[in-house]
Design a protein around this motif. Structure first.
Motif, mmCIF file in Angstrom:
data_model
loop_
_atom_site.group_PDB
_atom_site.id
_atom_site.type_symbol
_atom_site.label_atom_id
_atom_site.label_comp_id
_atom_site.label_asym_id
_atom_site.label_seq_id
_atom_site.Cartn_x
_atom_site.Cartn_y
_atom_site.Cartn_z
ATOM 1 N N ASP A 1 -5.354 -19.162 -11.258
ATOM 2 C CA ASP A 1 -6.082 -18.207 -12.238
ATOM 3 C C ASP A 1 -6.551 -17.168 -11.899
ATOM 4 O OD1 ASP A 1 -7.547 -18.255 -14.617
ATOM 5 O OD2 ASP A 1 -8.982 -17.060 -13.489
ATOM 6 N N ALA A 2 -6.655 -17.480 -10.199
ATOM 7 C CA ALA A 2 -7.327 -16.300 -9.564
ATOM 8 C C ALA A 2 -6.297 -15.819 -8.971
ATOM 9 C CB ALA A 2 -8.056 -16.200 -8.602
ATOM 10 N N TRP A 3 -4.496 -16.240 -8.738
ATOM 11 C CA TRP A 3 -3.530 -15.633 -8.440
ATOM 12 C C TRP A 3 -3.268 -14.948 -9.353
ATOM 13 C CZ3 TRP A 3 1.101 -17.217 -10.154
ATOM 14 C CH2 TRP A 3 2.100 -16.675 -9.572
ATOM 15 N N ALA A 4 -2.935 -15.460 -10.315
ATOM 16 C CA ALA A 4 -2.099 -15.165 -12.003
ATOM 17 C C ALA A 4 -2.774 -14.000 -11.886
ATOM 18 C CB ALA A 4 -2.343 -16.259 -12.816
ATOM 19 N N ARG A 5 -4.107 -13.252 -12.020
ATOM 20 C CA ARG A 5 -4.666 -12.376 -12.578
ATOM 21 C C ARG A 5 -4.396 -11.307 -11.332
ATOM 22 N NH1 ARG A 5 -8.501 -12.947 -16.144
ATOM 23 N NH2 ARG A 5 -8.906 -15.063 -16.582
ATOM 24 N N GLU B 1 6.298 -9.180 -21.114
ATOM 25 C CA GLU B 1 7.360 -9.248 -20.117
ATOM 26 C C GLU B 1 6.647 -9.509 -18.274
ATOM 27 O OE1 GLU B 1 8.552 -4.999 -19.973
ATOM 28 O OE2 GLU B 1 9.517 -5.708 -21.608
ATOM 29 N N THR B 2 5.400 -9.034 -18.419
ATOM 30 C CA THR B 2 4.312 -8.638 -17.120
ATOM 31 C C THR B 2 4.122 -10.268 -17.698
ATOM 32 O OG1 THR B 2 3.692 -7.076 -17.262
ATOM 33 C CG2 THR B 2 2.394 -8.678 -15.967
ATOM 34 N N ILE B 3 3.722 -11.338 -18.277
ATOM 35 C CA ILE B 3 3.535 -12.253 -18.422
ATOM 36 C C ILE B 3 4.245 -13.411 -18.035
ATOM 37 C CG2 ILE B 3 2.005 -14.280 -19.592
ATOM 38 C CD1 ILE B 3 1.085 -11.904 -21.512
ATOM 39 N N THR B 4 5.318 -13.221 -18.597
ATOM 40 C CA THR B 4 6.543 -13.654 -18.515
ATOM 41 C C THR B 4 7.190 -13.900 -16.766
ATOM 42 O OG1 THR B 4 7.735 -13.774 -20.284
ATOM 43 C CG2 THR B 4 9.285 -14.384 -18.439
ATOM 44 N N ALA B 5 7.007 -12.654 -15.678
ATOM 45 C CA ALA B 5 7.542 -12.090 -15.016
ATOM 46 C C ALA B 5 6.548 -13.377 -13.346
ATOM 47 C CB ALA B 5 7.281 -10.784 -14.185
ATOM 48 N N VAL B 6 5.380 -13.196 -14.386
ATOM 49 C CA VAL B 6 4.215 -14.053 -12.822
ATOM 50 C C VAL B 6 4.341 -15.884 -13.001
ATOM 51 C CG1 VAL B 6 1.605 -14.557 -13.233
ATOM 52 C CG2 VAL B 6 1.804 -12.379 -13.992
ATOM 53 N N VAL B 7 4.465 -16.471 -14.846
ATOM 54 C CA VAL B 7 4.958 -17.489 -14.847
ATOM 55 C C VAL B 7 5.945 -18.119 -14.317
ATOM 56 C CG1 VAL B 7 5.863 -18.869 -16.908
ATOM 57 C CG2 VAL B 7 3.641 -17.918 -17.105
ATOM 58 N N ASP B 8 6.890 -17.117 -14.337
ATOM 59 C CA ASP B 8 8.416 -17.179 -13.511
ATOM 60 C C ASP B 8 8.157 -17.491 -11.884
ATOM 61 O OD1 ASP B 8 10.014 -17.368 -15.553
ATOM 62 O OD2 ASP B 8 10.924 -15.896 -15.468
ATOM 63 N N GLY C 1 3.606 -27.917 -18.123
ATOM 64 C CA GLY C 1 1.959 -28.864 -18.098
ATOM 65 C C GLY C 1 0.821 -28.287 -17.113
ATOM 66 N N GLY C 2 0.243 -29.282 -16.325
ATOM 67 C CA GLY C 2 -0.481 -28.353 -15.422
ATOM 68 C C GLY C 2 -0.726 -26.865 -15.499
ATOM 69 N N SER C 3 -0.415 -26.715 -14.600
ATOM 70 C CA SER C 3 -1.627 -25.192 -14.086
ATOM 71 C C SER C 3 -0.058 -24.013 -14.887
ATOM 72 C CB SER C 3 -1.837 -24.883 -12.714
ATOM 73 O OG SER C 3 -0.625 -25.046 -12.098
ATOM 74 N N ALA C 4 1.059 -24.096 -15.536
ATOM 75 C CA ALA C 4 1.852 -23.224 -16.047
ATOM 76 C C ALA C 4 0.294 -22.308 -17.022
ATOM 77 C CB ALA C 4 2.916 -23.265 -16.233
ATOM 78 N N PRO C 5 -0.096 -23.204 -17.893
ATOM 79 C CA PRO C 5 -0.142 -22.542 -19.397
ATOM 80 C C PRO C 5 -1.915 -21.229 -18.887
ATOM 81 C CG PRO C 5 -0.169 -24.443 -19.921
ATOM 82 C CD PRO C 5 0.192 -24.762 -18.638
ATOM 83 N N ALA C 6 -2.444 -22.041 -17.979
ATOM 84 C CA ALA C 6 -3.639 -20.857 -17.033
ATOM 85 C C ALA C 6 -3.330 -19.691 -16.289
ATOM 86 C CB ALA C 6 -4.352 -22.044 -15.661
ATOM 87 N N ALA D 1 12.009 -10.652 -31.161
ATOM 88 C CA ALA D 1 10.687 -9.415 -30.791
ATOM 89 C C ALA D 1 10.207 -9.806 -30.616
ATOM 90 C CB ALA D 1 10.210 -8.876 -32.573
ATOM 91 N N PHE D 2 9.033 -11.620 -30.292
ATOM 92 C CA PHE D 2 7.768 -11.661 -29.977
ATOM 93 C C PHE D 2 8.182 -12.728 -29.613
ATOM 94 C CE2 PHE D 2 7.116 -9.544 -33.611
ATOM 95 C CZ PHE D 2 5.930 -8.307 -33.727
ATOM 96 N N PRO D 3 8.128 -12.966 -28.150
ATOM 97 C CA PRO D 3 9.085 -14.109 -27.282
ATOM 98 C C PRO D 3 7.795 -14.042 -26.640
ATOM 99 C CG PRO D 3 9.078 -12.292 -25.690
ATOM 100 C CD PRO D 3 8.749 -10.881 -27.291
ATOM 101 N N ALA D 4 6.030 -14.687 -27.587
ATOM 102 C CA ALA D 4 5.253 -15.067 -26.702
ATOM 103 C C ALA D 4 5.155 -16.862 -26.605
ATOM 104 C CB ALA D 4 3.840 -14.239 -26.633
ATOM 105 N N VAL D 5 5.063 -17.070 -28.398
ATOM 106 C CA VAL D 5 4.988 -18.458 -28.519
ATOM 107 C C VAL D 5 6.254 -19.351 -27.891
ATOM 108 C CG1 VAL D 5 5.261 -19.371 -31.282
ATOM 109 C CG2 VAL D 5 4.707 -17.477 -31.274
ATOM 110 N N GLU D 6 7.519 -18.325 -27.622
ATOM 111 C CA GLU D 6 8.383 -19.664 -26.528
ATOM 112 C C GLU D 6 8.188 -19.658 -25.562
ATOM 113 O OE1 GLU D 6 9.910 -21.978 -28.755
ATOM 114 O OE2 GLU D 6 9.057 -21.030 -30.591
ATOM 115 N N LEU D 7 7.404 -18.673 -24.701
ATOM 116 C CA LEU D 7 7.232 -18.418 -23.305
ATOM 117 C C LEU D 7 5.969 -19.814 -22.948
ATOM 118 C CD1 LEU D 7 6.947 -17.442 -20.442
ATOM 119 C CD2 LEU D 7 5.755 -15.541 -21.593
ATOM 120 N N ALA D 8 4.776 -19.623 -24.515
ATOM 121 C CA ALA D 8 4.041 -20.616 -24.309
ATOM 122 C C ALA D 8 4.718 -22.151 -24.706
ATOM 123 C CB ALA D 8 2.771 -19.808 -25.442
ATOM 124 N N ARG D 9 5.756 -22.273 -25.323
ATOM 125 C CA ARG D 9 6.128 -23.611 -25.239
ATOM 126 C C ARG D 9 6.478 -24.128 -23.991
ATOM 127 N NH1 ARG D 9 7.443 -25.861 -30.402
ATOM 128 N NH2 ARG D 9 7.861 -22.954 -31.679
#
Length: 405
Positions: free
Chosen positions: A392-396, A358-365, A328-333, A314-322
């Motif tokens: 950061d600017a690209w991700a936004r 869902e959108t955060i996941t798509a951008v991270v992927d 590493g590197g710029s992925a958390p940004a 129901a709340f996948p954000a924690v595992e996505l952050a992990r």
């Protein structure tokens, strides 16, 4: 004992206002020498300036200078002060005003700015040699090694209640005796709901946090558990613990602020009512405890402590952050930047609640799959301030494009 000189960044926000409340009754212990705010509430900022009379005041909104002067005179008149009694501070204006102020000579800089805008002030405070009381977790998360390597041992003090709890609990043993960190989470307003039951959640419902009174971004982040993902990343960076050795557990009462499990089987917990003034006070003068900073628990009343596992479906954000932290590197940004855009889009009715993660996941992927060029993932060794800000600017932009459909 001489008073500690304090600079507060984000003074009109939730952390900043509570810090000033802590300081207001302890003027012999703390002296406010600088205040910074975004500029959305100039009248409140003017009142803070007259209350604490800092040497320097900084506003991120460059056009707010005249508004501030008018507000200062209006506030002084309301108090019955004559014009000659108003001591105006040096005023800094513009997007880099808080960064300039963070370099001001002082004992401690409390960074209570919201979001990635806190990165440059964090680095500036560390470079200046001040103790950094860090409430702006995003600057550590997106800066990663840029921040940890800029900090001298003991120079960063956590202000988040969970990370302050870790710091207190870790005093019970050596670093090599720690088995894992246990990061507690209230579960937010939607604890116990299935993913299907989150489809029609409204911004008003997401803002109704059961335990804490916070600003908009952190409150929405707490409802998606993105905030807990950011805190997981922060804990790993602050205390040098592998992300797989940090467990998130749901604790609706928000009384146990986090725990440390040692290799002999002992678990040390920090308990107190949900009140940010305790970790703020510790951040201002760590490790000294300030008497009466917050009320204690009332142990004369029947009390129970409830814990339950995190529902990652129901709340996948924690595992996505992990996952971002392990990359590493710029992925958390990217995780943080995409989220900030999605929170705005959700609050403005542009996307649904589930679309945030869902959108955060798509951008991270997309970021992790990009080997070179714009939006490419930067390794830890490739990290620079300019590179992080560009990612950061690209991700936004990508998050905004996805939100717009």
């Amino acid at each position: 004992m001489a008073a500690r000189d304090v600079v507060i960044l984000g003074s009109t926000g939730s952390i900043g206002t509570q810090a000033l409340e802590v300081i207001s009754s302890r003027r012999d212990e703390f002296r406010v020498v600088g205040l910074a705010a975004g500029g959305s509430d100039v009248a409140q900022f003017a009142a803070q300036i007259l209350d604490f009379q800092p040497q320097v005041a900084a506003l991120a909104r460059a056009t707010a200078g005249q508004d501030l002067q008018l507000a200062l005179y209006a506030e002084a008149k309301k108090r019955g002060w004559n014009q000659g009694e108003v001591q105006l501070p040096k005023i800094l204006l513009g997007p880099d005003a808080a960064t300039q102020l963070a370099k001001h000579p002082c004992d401690v800089v409390l960074n209570g700015i919201t979001g990635s805008a806190g990165l440059l002030p964090t680095l500036a405070a560390l470079e200046a040699g001040s103790t950094l009381a860090l409430a702006n977790k995003e600057s550590l998360v997106i800066g990663g090694r840029l921040v940890t390597e800029a900090a001298a041992p003991g120079q960063m003090v956590a202000v988040d209640s969970e990370h302050s709890a870790f710091a207190q609990c870790l005093q019970a043993g050596r670093a090599d005796e720690v088995r894992r960190l246990i990061l507690t989470c209230s579960g937010g307003p939607f604890r116990g709901r299935s993913r299907e039951e989150l489809v029609d959640v409204t911004p008003k419902q997401a803002m109704a946090h059961p335990s804490w009174d916070m600003g908009r971004v952190i409150t929405i982040n707490s409802s998606t558990l993105v905030n807990k993902g950011l805190e997981l990343l922060e804990a790993g960076l602050l205390y040098g613990v592998d992300l797989d050795d940090i467990t998130v557990v749901i604790h609706p009462g928000s009384v146990v602020h986090s725990m440390v499990e040692f290799h002999d089987g002992a678990t040390i917990a920090q308990l107190s009512p949900p009140d940010m003034k305790l970790p703020i006070a510790l951040g201002l003068d760590w490790p000294r405890r300030i008497e009466g900073a917050s009320r204690p628990n009332d142990w004369s009343q029947p009390t129970s402590l409830h814990f339950e596992p995190l529902d990652s479906e129901a709340f996948p954000a924690v595992e996505l952050a992990r996952r971002c932290g392990k990359a590493g590197g710029s992925a958390p940004a990217v995780f943080n930047a995409a989220n900030e855009v999605c929170v705005d889009a959700f609050c403005e009715g542009g996307i649904g609640f589930l679309s945030i993660v869902e959108t955060i996941t798509a951008v991270v992927d997309e970021h992790l799959a990009t080997g070179e060029g714009e939006g490419a993932h930067l390794s830890d060794d490739q990290m620079s301030v300019e590179g992080v800000l560009a990612v950061d600017a690209w991700a936004r932009r990508r998050a905004a494009e996805i939100c717009a459909g």
